[in-house]
Scaffold this active site. Sequence first.
Site, PDB file in Angstrom:
ATOM      1  CB  SER A 130      -0.810  -0.019   1.158  1.00 34.08           C
ATOM      2  OG  SER A 130      -1.297   1.365   1.598  1.00 34.08           O
ATOM      3  CE1 TYR A 154      -3.460  -2.447   5.507  1.00 33.14           C
ATOM      4  CE2 TYR A 154      -3.198  -0.248   5.497  1.00 33.14           C
ATOM      5  CZ  TYR A 154      -3.459  -1.257   4.917  1.00 33.14           C
ATOM      6  OH  TYR A 154      -3.620  -1.763   3.402  1.00 33.14           O
ATOM      7  CE  LYS A 158      -1.462  -4.573   3.237  1.00 26.66           C
ATOM      8  NZ  LYS A 158      -1.942  -5.815   2.784  1.00 26.66           N
TER       9      LYS A 158
END
Length: 345
Positions: A130, A154, A158
């Site tokens: 992302s 989060y 990633k």
Amino acid sequence: MTGKRFIVTGGAGYIGSHVCVELVKAGCQALVIDNFANSSPKALDRIAEIAGEGVTLLKADLADPADEARIIDAVKAYKPDGAVHLAGLKAVGESVVEPVRYYSVNLPATFTLIRALEAANARLIVFSSSATVYGDLNQSPVDEKGATGATNPYGRTKFFIEEMLNDLARADARWKICNLRYFNPVGAHPSGKIGEDPNGVPNNLFPFIAQVAVGRLPKLKVFGNDYPTRDGTGIRDYIHVVDLAAGHVAALNYLTREEAPGAVVYNLGAGRGISVLEAIAAFKRASNRDIPFEIAPRREGDIAEIYASPDKANRDLGWKATKTLEDMCADHWRWQSGNPNGYRD
Ligand code: UDP
């Protein structure tokens, strides 16, 4: 690519279902591994309606040790050429409140996939990363050399997974890795049969606007109109999910060549910024519905502007986004208005 077989973790989800459609259209087959934590088995029927047969399902939880042996056996038996790894938790706000859950799902799910691919002798992963790994980098267009530094758990999962996969490729030349940094995926398949179906109240702009347009939510809050941007609202790089899915097929095509490098990273974005007010206006035109909104304070952690330089993916993968903001809104609206409650009846 014809005849190739891939594992698609999280393949029933928003992006995964579109990846499956593009894979089948490219003449490939897919084994979806999904636990339906944030997706519906109905998506798989819809994929078959759009693209025909070619997708099979293993309902299993990659992060649950109790499922590991079953997953490894199934992956071995499938004899895949590699995997697209999308399974994981993905809500930024939730990750701030429950960081350990995010780490203890997203990382172990990846370990299990790696073990399964080793067992199957298919050392190739296209990973769903992302643009959030660029953190609060405030310099657009951002290219793959842009400084990384996620600002929430989060985003850190990633980033850590990207780094772990890079280490794997450095340690063992048989591994081929492609980290794909998505910008803001929106829209839906033009058939209106698959699309985003968020659990609860959406956090992201497009699903929120769509639910206001369809009357499920009363009003949109625009988080800040005092940013140093052309209209004061936040600017992002929205990319049509079908373009994004095609980027995965392009990456698989690139990695499955004989001369493929060990680990590569690409931005998948359209390469231009759209403001919140521009997105609202475009959605209003596409849906012919009123979209009531009010200006609210800035959302914590947001940056003014970020959009991609997609040049590297264009150069190496021969990929670029082709769909317009109008396409994104029209297709998102077709899905939302045809399925006001998503996959629920
Ligand atoms: N946004 C907004 N209202 C909402 C959700 C988002 O104004 O209800 C804005 C947000 O501040 C940002 C843009 O829309 O400028 C995109 O937000 P989203 O959460 O979709 O993506 P991200 O911020 O993660 O890029």
